[in-house]
Design an enzyme around this catalytic site. Sequence first.
Site, short mmCIF file in Angstrom:
data_model
loop_
_atom_site.label_atom_id
_atom_site.label_comp_id
_atom_site.label_asym_id
_atom_site.label_seq_id
_atom_site.Cartn_x
_atom_site.Cartn_y
_atom_site.Cartn_z
N HIS A 153 -22.84 -16.87 6.05
CA HIS A 153 -22.99 -19.08 6.05
C HIS A 153 -22.86 -19.52 7.62
O HIS A 153 -21.56 -20.47 7.32
CB HIS A 153 -21.12 -19.05 5.38
CG HIS A 153 -20.80 -18.52 3.73
ND1 HIS A 153 -20.64 -16.88 3.11
CD2 HIS A 153 -21.30 -18.76 3.11
CE1 HIS A 153 -20.92 -17.04 2.29
NE2 HIS A 153 -21.45 -17.91 1.79
N PHE A 170 -25.88 -24.46 2.42
CA PHE A 170 -25.79 -23.12 3.71
C PHE A 170 -27.68 -23.05 3.94
O PHE A 170 -27.82 -22.27 2.98
CB PHE A 170 -25.04 -22.04 3.47
CG PHE A 170 -23.71 -22.25 3.29
CD1 PHE A 170 -22.61 -22.29 4.50
CD2 PHE A 170 -22.88 -22.50 2.26
CE1 PHE A 170 -21.16 -22.36 4.41
CE2 PHE A 170 -21.33 -22.88 2.27
CZ PHE A 170 -20.77 -22.62 3.24
N ASP A 186 -28.19 -20.18 5.71
CA ASP A 186 -28.11 -19.15 5.16
C ASP A 186 -28.44 -18.94 3.53
O ASP A 186 -29.19 -16.89 3.10
CB ASP A 186 -26.77 -18.26 5.13
CG ASP A 186 -25.63 -19.19 6.62
OD1 ASP A 186 -25.73 -17.56 7.11
OD2 ASP A 186 -25.93 -20.35 6.84
N GLU A 204 -26.72 -28.49 -5.05
CA GLU A 204 -25.08 -27.75 -6.06
C GLU A 204 -23.50 -28.46 -5.27
O GLU A 204 -23.65 -28.31 -3.90
CB GLU A 204 -24.82 -26.32 -5.60
CG GLU A 204 -25.63 -25.48 -6.21
CD GLU A 204 -25.94 -23.89 -5.70
OE1 GLU A 204 -25.79 -23.59 -4.47
OE2 GLU A 204 -27.16 -23.64 -5.98
N GLU A 249 -31.33 -21.80 -7.36
CA GLU A 249 -32.21 -22.20 -6.10
C GLU A 249 -33.41 -22.15 -6.26
O GLU A 249 -34.27 -22.98 -6.29
CB GLU A 249 -31.56 -21.94 -4.76
CG GLU A 249 -29.69 -21.67 -4.48
CD GLU A 249 -29.10 -21.32 -4.90
OE1 GLU A 249 -29.35 -20.53 -5.56
OE2 GLU A 249 -27.82 -21.41 -4.81
#
Lengths: 348, 354
Positions: A144, A98, A100, A44, A75
């Site tokens: 994040h 990230f 996360d 992304e 994803e």
Amino acid sequence: MTVVEEPAAKASPPPPRRLTMAKAMVEGIAAEMERDPSVFYMGEDVGAYGGIFSSTTGLLERFGPERVRDTPISETAFMGLATGAAVEGMRPIVELMFADFFGVCMDQIYNHMAKIHFESGGNVKVPVVLTSAVGGGYSDGAQHSQCLWGTFAHLPGMKVVIPSTPADAKGLMISAIRDDNPVIYLFHKGAMGLAWMAKTRRALGDVPSESYETPIGKAAVARPGRDVTVVTVSLSVHYALDVADELASEGIDVEVLDLRSLVPLDRDAIVESVSRTGRLVVVDEDYRSFGMSAEVMATVAERDPSLLTVAPVRVAVPDVPIPYARALEQAVLPTPERIRAAVRQVMG
Amino acid sequence: MAAISQSDHSQSDHSQSDYSEAGRPETGGPLDASVRVDLYRMMVLIRTYEERIRQEYHADKTPGFDIGAGKIPGEMHLAAGQEPVAAGVCPHLRPSDALTATHRPHHLAIAHGVDLAKMTAEIFGRQGGLGHGRGGHMHLFDPAVHFSCSGIVAEGLPPALGQAFAFRHRGTDSVAVAVTGEGGANQGAFHESLNLASLWRLPVVFVIEDNEWGISVSRRASTSVEDNSLRAAANAMPGVRIEDNDVEAVYRAARTAVERARAGHGPSLIEVHTLRLWGHFEGDPQTYRPDLATVEERDPIPSYRRLLVEAGVLDEAGVERIAEEAATKVERAVEFALASPEPDPSTATAYAFE
């Protein structure tokens, strides 16, 4: 590091440049994309934006949209696409913006990317590099700011590398791309040298111009010392070095061991260092329990617990989500203050 | 003979003229006799295989039923009744084309040409298996024909996109077929994959095997749309639904979809209303299933055999010969598996890394 390619027709390589970790990482990617047409990068905002954390700056302009691909916010689909392309002989680098965010695609990571080689009895290779930003320190909140490398390292089938210096960022990237296994490459936002985030002076460093591999699974002694071993990784290496410099003036000689890879883990380097110092502090920006800090201590305990002259101490994120408010976040992160206190504690 | 419903949908900008036309089910005259016999032959081979695996699976799990015991331990999802999907799709594929299957993969593996002996040895957990006993029946990988499967519902679709991406990158006209069940069409992986495959015009054929049951939950109880092929429209690709588990309709639809993908026009979706003849897994009592009484009469193989015999394409001798051929192939595969050694426990940690 191992220099595997040197510029032809030159008596000596050009001198190293001072680069940020982000630029060094991009340089490693570009070198491999130049060398191997099967390498491509997707994720992304990795195209025109250049990666939210500058992991791909300039790559689109240099290699075009076929090889530097912005993906939809899907994803699972693009992580699986990376696996499928790797199975067919390509060398995808896929960015999870990230770490996360692994929750929305973890099945593709740990059940597919990481297991296919095993399930196929070694008949299918999956040479994917999964890049992802980790770490906190800038009030990005609980979703994040995590490191989570212990989670990836816990699950079998993925190598996990985490550079702390610009030189290693380049060399580990080149090694990761050339590796025939899935490699999780985690870069700390605070170590990238971004203009828009507080950074340490160590985010800038010498980087050789030529291509070279930093071996995966080999720790580096970031600073040799006699009195106490601080085992750590990523941005915490910078803090540990700062603390070591300070404590040197008090006569405490700290050795800082930068693991660089969690999988494979350089257990010999840990034991070797502790066998000289007899004291161990583990600094981990990931959660405290069931993670890297315990693994390092278990490594020493299993080899020879008598190496330790004093109980080891760990500095990690207590087992709570990362808080938002600055004071609260700083209270849970492994700050230089906490590292200093831990070193003093083992020194008695 | 088959009722075929087609979802006719509006187009988005990036996918212009070709997809609505390509999604139209083929009509026309009957298929060549040799094609029809081959379709029957493949269905019989698959059924013979699944019946044999079923027999071997249950042979030594008594007294009672111990799932982890016996020559074939673990869960076992057999594809009896779903033969028309594999037999209809795979004739259009080459060994260089990829196929990703589900937790119920045997029919697709057989029809795509996976090495039957090594596959069987893998199911028996032997060293001579495709994965040297590391994978098992839900994790069959045969790189010689680009075959793989996944035990996680719908998660076999994203890797197929990557295979298709690599084929196109290399400049070949190979395609990837990505199979899921109707339950998988409610997974995020399904929707993400359709969007991305369409967006990047990847040479993928999505196949939904609608056997009406996600273990014990019916399609009606789990799915907001009457027809999963409608979901193709949301991603600007052709979607076709084939009713009645009709192997010839599957064959025609797959031909269109595979040709479209090979020609570089992007992905398609085919949903086949098929039949789970047996339980979700072996040992499933199926007490939740109100249609049990009529399952046997919907078996697609006897009806297709009757059709071919009545059409004069097959005679009783031909039927007999096909059955014998299948029995011989399956017997050889099982013999190979049983002759293969058990993996050495001291090698249990091998293959985690290259």
